[in-house]
Scaffold this motif. Structure first.
Motif, PDB file in Angstrom:
ATOM      1  N   HIS A 193       0.881  -1.318   0.051  1.00  9.86           N
ATOM      2  CA  HIS A 193       0.094   0.041   0.078  1.00  9.86           C
ATOM      3  C   HIS A 193       0.897   1.367   0.101  1.00  9.86           C
ATOM      4  O   HIS A 193       2.047   1.147  -0.007  1.00  9.86           O
ATOM      5  CB  HIS A 193      -0.968  -0.001   1.081  1.00  9.86           C
ATOM      6  CG  HIS A 193      -0.066  -0.361   2.718  1.00  9.86           C
ATOM      7  ND1 HIS A 193       0.579  -1.598   2.988  1.00  9.86           N
ATOM      8  CD2 HIS A 193      -0.024   0.768   3.568  1.00  9.86           C
ATOM      9  CE1 HIS A 193       1.006  -1.375   4.069  1.00  9.86           C
ATOM     10  NE2 HIS A 193       0.793  -0.250   4.647  1.00  9.86           N
ATOM     11  N   PHE A 205      -4.134   4.192   1.066  1.00  9.88           N
ATOM     12  CA  PHE A 205      -4.937   3.472  -0.038  1.00  9.88           C
ATOM     13  C   PHE A 205      -4.205   2.340  -0.451  1.00  9.88           C
ATOM     14  O   PHE A 205      -3.089   2.317  -0.518  1.00  9.88           O
ATOM     15  CB  PHE A 205      -5.122   4.536  -1.017  1.00  9.88           C
ATOM     16  CG  PHE A 205      -5.827   4.027  -2.359  1.00  9.88           C
ATOM     17  CD1 PHE A 205      -7.344   4.018  -2.102  1.00  9.88           C
ATOM     18  CD2 PHE A 205      -5.456   3.581  -3.360  1.00  9.88           C
ATOM     19  CE1 PHE A 205      -8.103   3.296  -3.320  1.00  9.88           C
ATOM     20  CE2 PHE A 205      -6.115   2.877  -4.579  1.00  9.88           C
ATOM     21  CZ  PHE A 205      -7.251   2.967  -4.143  1.00  9.88           C
ATOM     22  N   GLY A 206      -5.001   1.199  -0.857  1.00  9.00           N
ATOM     23  CA  GLY A 206      -4.752   0.173  -1.769  1.00  9.00           C
ATOM     24  C   GLY A 206      -3.848  -0.801  -0.994  1.00  9.00           C
ATOM     25  O   GLY A 206      -3.745  -0.996   0.307  1.00  9.00           O
ATOM     26  N   TYR A 217      -6.109  -7.842  -4.292  1.00  9.14           N
ATOM     27  CA  TYR A 217      -5.960  -6.371  -4.314  1.00  9.14           C
ATOM     28  C   TYR A 217      -6.981  -5.455  -3.619  1.00  9.14           C
ATOM     29  O   TYR A 217      -7.976  -6.006  -3.776  1.00  9.14           O
ATOM     30  CB  TYR A 217      -5.695  -6.144  -5.686  1.00  9.14           C
ATOM     31  CG  TYR A 217      -4.198  -6.458  -6.064  1.00  9.14           C
ATOM     32  CD1 TYR A 217      -3.009  -6.163  -5.901  1.00  9.14           C
ATOM     33  CD2 TYR A 217      -4.177  -7.937  -6.798  1.00  9.14           C
ATOM     34  CE1 TYR A 217      -1.673  -6.533  -6.352  1.00  9.14           C
ATOM     35  CE2 TYR A 217      -3.156  -8.331  -7.058  1.00  9.14           C
ATOM     36  CZ  TYR A 217      -1.773  -7.725  -6.965  1.00  9.14           C
ATOM     37  OH  TYR A 217      -0.548  -8.436  -7.457  1.00  9.14           O
ATOM     38  N   ALA A 219      -8.713  -1.719  -2.787  1.00  4.78           N
ATOM     39  CA  ALA A 219      -9.071  -0.336  -3.178  1.00  4.78           C
ATOM     40  C   ALA A 219      -9.762   0.215  -2.292  1.00  4.78           C
ATOM     41  O   ALA A 219     -10.736   1.337  -2.390  1.00  4.78           O
ATOM     42  CB  ALA A 219     -10.145  -0.528  -4.494  1.00  4.78           C
ATOM     43  N   ASP A 244      -9.204   1.638  -9.353  1.00  2.00           N
ATOM     44  CA  ASP A 244      -9.166   0.214  -9.020  1.00  2.00           C
ATOM     45  C   ASP A 244      -8.475  -0.282  -8.183  1.00  2.00           C
ATOM     46  O   ASP A 244      -7.360   0.587  -7.848  1.00  2.00           O
ATOM     47  CB  ASP A 244      -9.200  -0.440 -10.560  1.00  2.00           C
ATOM     48  CG  ASP A 244     -10.113  -0.003 -11.667  1.00  2.00           C
ATOM     49  OD1 ASP A 244     -11.200   0.144 -11.247  1.00  2.00           O
ATOM     50  OD2 ASP A 244      -9.940  -0.033 -12.870  1.00  2.00           O
ATOM     51  N   ALA A 245      -8.591  -1.520  -7.696  1.00  2.00           N
ATOM     52  CA  ALA A 245      -7.852  -1.991  -6.755  1.00  2.00           C
ATOM     53  C   ALA A 245      -6.353  -2.311  -7.250  1.00  2.00           C
ATOM     54  O   ALA A 245      -6.283  -2.542  -8.446  1.00  2.00           O
ATOM     55  CB  ALA A 245      -8.164  -3.589  -6.177  1.00  2.00           C
ATOM     56  N   ARG A 246      -5.238  -1.858  -6.453  1.00  2.00           N
ATOM     57  CA  ARG A 246      -3.794  -1.942  -7.018  1.00  2.00           C
ATOM     58  C   ARG A 246      -2.880  -1.582  -5.886  1.00  2.00           C
ATOM     59  O   ARG A 246      -3.275  -1.783  -4.597  1.00  2.00           O
ATOM     60  CB  ARG A 246      -3.485  -0.703  -8.022  1.00  2.00           C
ATOM     61  CG  ARG A 246      -3.758   0.725  -7.275  1.00  2.00           C
ATOM     62  CD  ARG A 246      -3.704   1.789  -8.265  1.00  2.00           C
ATOM     63  NE  ARG A 246      -4.901   1.620  -9.113  1.00  2.00           N
ATOM     64  CZ  ARG A 246      -5.239   2.617 -10.090  1.00  2.00           C
ATOM     65  NH1 ARG A 246      -4.385   3.190 -10.468  1.00  2.00           N
ATOM     66  NH2 ARG A 246      -6.443   2.601 -10.714  1.00  2.00           N
ATOM     67  N   SER A 247      -1.545  -2.056  -6.096  1.00  2.00           N
ATOM     68  CA  SER A 247      -0.399  -1.824  -5.298  1.00  2.00           C
ATOM     69  C   SER A 247       0.614  -0.998  -6.123  1.00  2.00           C
ATOM     70  O   SER A 247       0.691  -0.828  -7.194  1.00  2.00           O
ATOM     71  CB  SER A 247      -0.170  -3.112  -4.625  1.00  2.00           C
ATOM     72  OG  SER A 247       0.679  -3.893  -5.618  1.00  2.00           O
ATOM     73  N   GLY A 263       0.076   2.120 -10.815  1.00  2.00           N
ATOM     74  CA  GLY A 263       0.233   0.979 -10.002  1.00  2.00           C
ATOM     75  C   GLY A 263       0.125  -0.506 -10.715  1.00  2.00           C
ATOM     76  O   GLY A 263       0.221  -0.288 -11.923  1.00  2.00           O
ATOM     77  N   SER A 265      -1.824  -4.367 -10.642  1.00  2.00           N
ATOM     78  CA  SER A 265      -2.313  -5.650  -9.895  1.00  2.00           C
ATOM     79  C   SER A 265      -2.510  -6.706 -10.893  1.00  2.00           C
ATOM     80  O   SER A 265      -2.083  -6.656 -12.123  1.00  2.00           O
ATOM     81  CB  SER A 265      -3.833  -4.972  -9.925  1.00  2.00           C
ATOM     82  OG  SER A 265      -4.379  -4.518 -11.072  1.00  2.00           O
TER      83      SER A 265
END
Length: 691
Positions: A193, A205-206, A217, A219, A244-247, A263, A265
């Motif tokens: 994160h 976040f994330g 992942y 979000a 969107d969900a990510r790292s 990011g 994912s």
């Protein structure tokens, strides 16, 4: 003819037999490696809770915070580096992991780098956070200090993983750690994160959570109120545009909130395989790596003054245009540090070819500046040191440089008063300066390179006093993973070289190499097409993790959060999944939105720029204060000049890339410096001759 046909048939049979033998040999080798991994796995043998309890017990043996000189820290990846918010001469490095191909080692040591002494210090404390990597930390904004959340820990052979959800504050002046026990709910455990700050809030976040079955992942958005000691988890409307969900993305502070860019994912995708004998095509559901290239602005409005206690702030995600002139090709693992309204980006990795044999990856060592307000990237390149500077004595920049200049001016004024001369003659007086920085002058000279460090990804970056520091990073070749054991410094104002703070050769790799298997795979390429009857008859639809996009280390095949850009299928999915944006990529203007302010000239330092345009900046400041309902008369002359200088400095950095390009063009044309007529007249002692 019959003999020729018979000879060709026998030759073909021999080739087929040789190929079959190679395939059996390769299959046996793969099975051996698979069995070796199964036997060596410590998933069932290691109790991570017991291991961490042992670490905590050892930690309690330290009775107080101690700090001692030490060598530079061991090589490590996924650590965190930050500039001290309390001292311009300090950098803090915490945690990380090192994998030598066989075993993983995690760290929880806190290292402090003293810039003016070129010295490393090791800090021990009875309440230091447990060993981890993949954590996030940031400066505390108005609250001060450094805040840390989460991270991960694993058994030595990477058989089992553990994610943290603890929250810490480090006081940079005393090196004291404090675990923060917050009210109400808090963010769940995670790694990968990012955190940044806005006024009295810490923004998180994330990231991702890794289980034995899959990697999830995240979000979710969290804000920690440093005044009321509570986490807020804003619930946004479903129709709201949000990331969107990510790292492993970029998360930078902004005067109105925060900015998110990029990011990594993995997304679900269906790929079509070879045609089966029945006429159909085999299909597989896979998780394909995806490098995000979108950009979002998080706008934050603090609660009203009459709002109830612990009221959450109002937040809103706003999708921005895709940054203009972004690095091409897109890359993952390119880290970024915040500096004067810009993001300074270095390194990264990109997949350039995908085949059955593996991935050919391209690594980078380019340096870019992302102007956040104009949403535009500028490439940064090293320049030859200038030898014809008008003020060679002004070699220091940033706040320390301004402090030194103010001290010199005070000493000259004092000397003029002591000798009875008017203050107008103070600039011509020479004064003897007694400084306490004797150790700084006696430091051995560092090697200065005229090229950027070796290509890499996931390097740790931070900026202190306009100097960019680059620590560590990773480079991969085949199955080998090289963790760099070095640190460099680059003056962002001059860009006149890369100072090597320390460098040690990477440790030996103890894992298996895939070079032999690559050679065997290459020899099989010549036999492709000869055995067309052998088809893939497998038509079952199944879910699997597709081969990661650059040749990954096998230890991170399930959880790695920094691989390279996706292939064509993943790019198509990204364009479909992301919100439609009809703005052209190159639509961002290259000029500042407000050009009514003065612009710096080529070869003009920040101090010279303010001396030339100081009155205009003070007028602009007073107009801005009146517009906000603040009377300028309530501020002292010193406060007005200080704020006006800060405005001019912000403009100087905002135009830095364009001015640098003009300076390069003028130097190429033989123009070393722009001198005004007033300066020329002053230098000649009278009115300059004009022809």
């Amino acid at each position: 003819m019959a003999k020729d046909k018979k000879g060709k048939s026998e030759g073909k049979k021999a080739k087929i037999a040789e190929k079959k033998q190679k395939q059996e040999k390769k299959g046996a080798k793969k099975e051996k490696v698979k069995n070796s991994k199964a036997n060596d796995s410590d998933a069932e043998d290691v109790d991570l809770d017991a291991v961490l309890a042992e670490y905590a017990k050892k930690q309690e043996q330290f009775l107080k915070v101690t700090e001692s000189p030490c060598d530079p820290p061991r090589s490590r990846a996924s650590s965190t580096l930050v500039a001290s918010p309390a001292n311009d001469n300090e950098l803090f490095l915490f945690g990380g992991e090192y994998f030598n191909g066989a075993l993983a080692t995690f760290f929880n040591d806190l290292h402090v780098y003293l810039i003016n002494r070129d010295e490393w210090r090791l800090v021990t404390s009875p309440n230091t956070p447990l060993p981890r990597s993949g954590h996030a930390w940031c400066r505390g904004g108005n609250a001060g200090g450094i805040y840390l959340f989460g991270g991960e820990f694993s058994s030595p052979k990477q058989g089992t993983f553990y994610h943290y959800n603890d929250f810490w504050r480090c006081e940079p002046s005393t090196r004291e750690w404090t675990r923060l026990e917050t009210k109400g709910k808090s963010p769940p455990a995670r790694s990968g994160h990012r955190m940044t700050y806005y006024k009295n809030y810490i923004i998180l976040f994330g990231g991702f959570q890794d289980t034995s079955q899959q990697t999830k992942y995240l979000a979710d958005l969290w804000l920690y109120d440093t005044q009321n000691f509570v986490w807020h988890n804003p619930m946004l409307p479903l129709a709201t545009q949000k990331p969107d969900a990510r790292s492993s993305f970029t998360f930078l502070p902004h005067e109105s909130g925060a900015v998110l860019y990029g990011g990594y994912s993995r997304v679900k995708s269906t790929v079509t395989g070879k045609q089966t004998k029945g006429g159909g095509q085999a299909q597989r559901n896979v998780l394909k790596p995806l490098v995000h290239q979108d950009c979002f602005f998080l706008r934050i409005a603090q609660p009203a003054a009459d709002a109830p206690p612990n009221s959450p702030p109002t937040v809103r995600w706003e999708r921005r245009k895709k940054p203009a002139n972004a690095p091409n090709p897109p890359r993952a693992g390119a880290t970024m540090a915040h500096h004067k309204g810009r993001g300074i980006m270095f390194g990264g990795v990109h997949d350039v070819e995908e085949s059955e044999e593996g991935i050919d990856s391209e690594f980078f060592n380019g340096l870019f500046a992302w102007n956040i307000e104009r949403n535009r990237y500028f490439p940064l390149s090293l320049r030859k040191p200038r030898t014809n500077q008008r003020n060679p004595q002004e070699t220091r920049s940033g706040r320390r440089g301004r402090g030194q200049a103010n001290e010199d001016e005070l000493l000259r004024n004092l000397a003029a008063l002591q000798t009875g001369k008017p203050l107008a003659d103070a600039d011509q007086m020479d004064v003897e300066k007694t400084t306490g920085d004797t150790d700084e002058k006696q430091l051995p000279a560092k090697e200065v390179l005229q090229e950027f460090p070796h290509v890499r990804f996931n390097a740790q970056l931070t900026v202190q006093d306009d100097i960019l520091y680059i620590y560590g990073g990773t480079f991969e070749k085949g199955d080998r993973e090289f963790t760099f054991d070095e640190m460099y410094a680059i003056d962002l104002g001059k860009l006149d070289g890369v100072k090597q703070i320390f460098h040690r050769e990477p440790d030996n790799w103890l894992g298996s190499d895939d070079e032999d298997s690559e050679e065997e795979d290459g020899s099989d390429e010549d036999d492709e097409g000869e055995d067309e009857d052998e088809e893939d008859e497998e038509g079952d639809v199944k879910m699997s993790d597709e081969k990661p996009l650059h040749t990954e280390s096998t230890r991170k095949s399930k959880r790695k959060d920094t691989v390279v850009a996706p292939g064509d299928e993943a790019s198509e999915m990204a364009s479909m999944a992301s919100t439609f944006d009809d703005t052209p990529d190159d639509a961002t203007s290259t000029t500042s939105p407000d050009d009514s302010f003065p612009h710096p000239r080529p070869f003009e330092s920040r101090r010279d720029f303010f001396q030339r345009t100081g009155n205009e900046w003070q007028e602009a400041l007073m107009a801005s204060l009146r517009w906000k309902g603040i009377q300028p008369e309530t501020l002292s002359v010193k406060e007005i000049k200080t704020r006006a200088f800060e405005m001019s400095e912000e403009k100087w950095w905002d135009c830095r890339e364009e001015i640098t390009a003009l300076e390069d063009e003028q130097e190429a044309a033989g123009i070393g410096e722009v001198v005004t007529l007033a300066d020329r007249a002053e230098a000649s002692g009278g009115v300059g001759r004009r022809r």
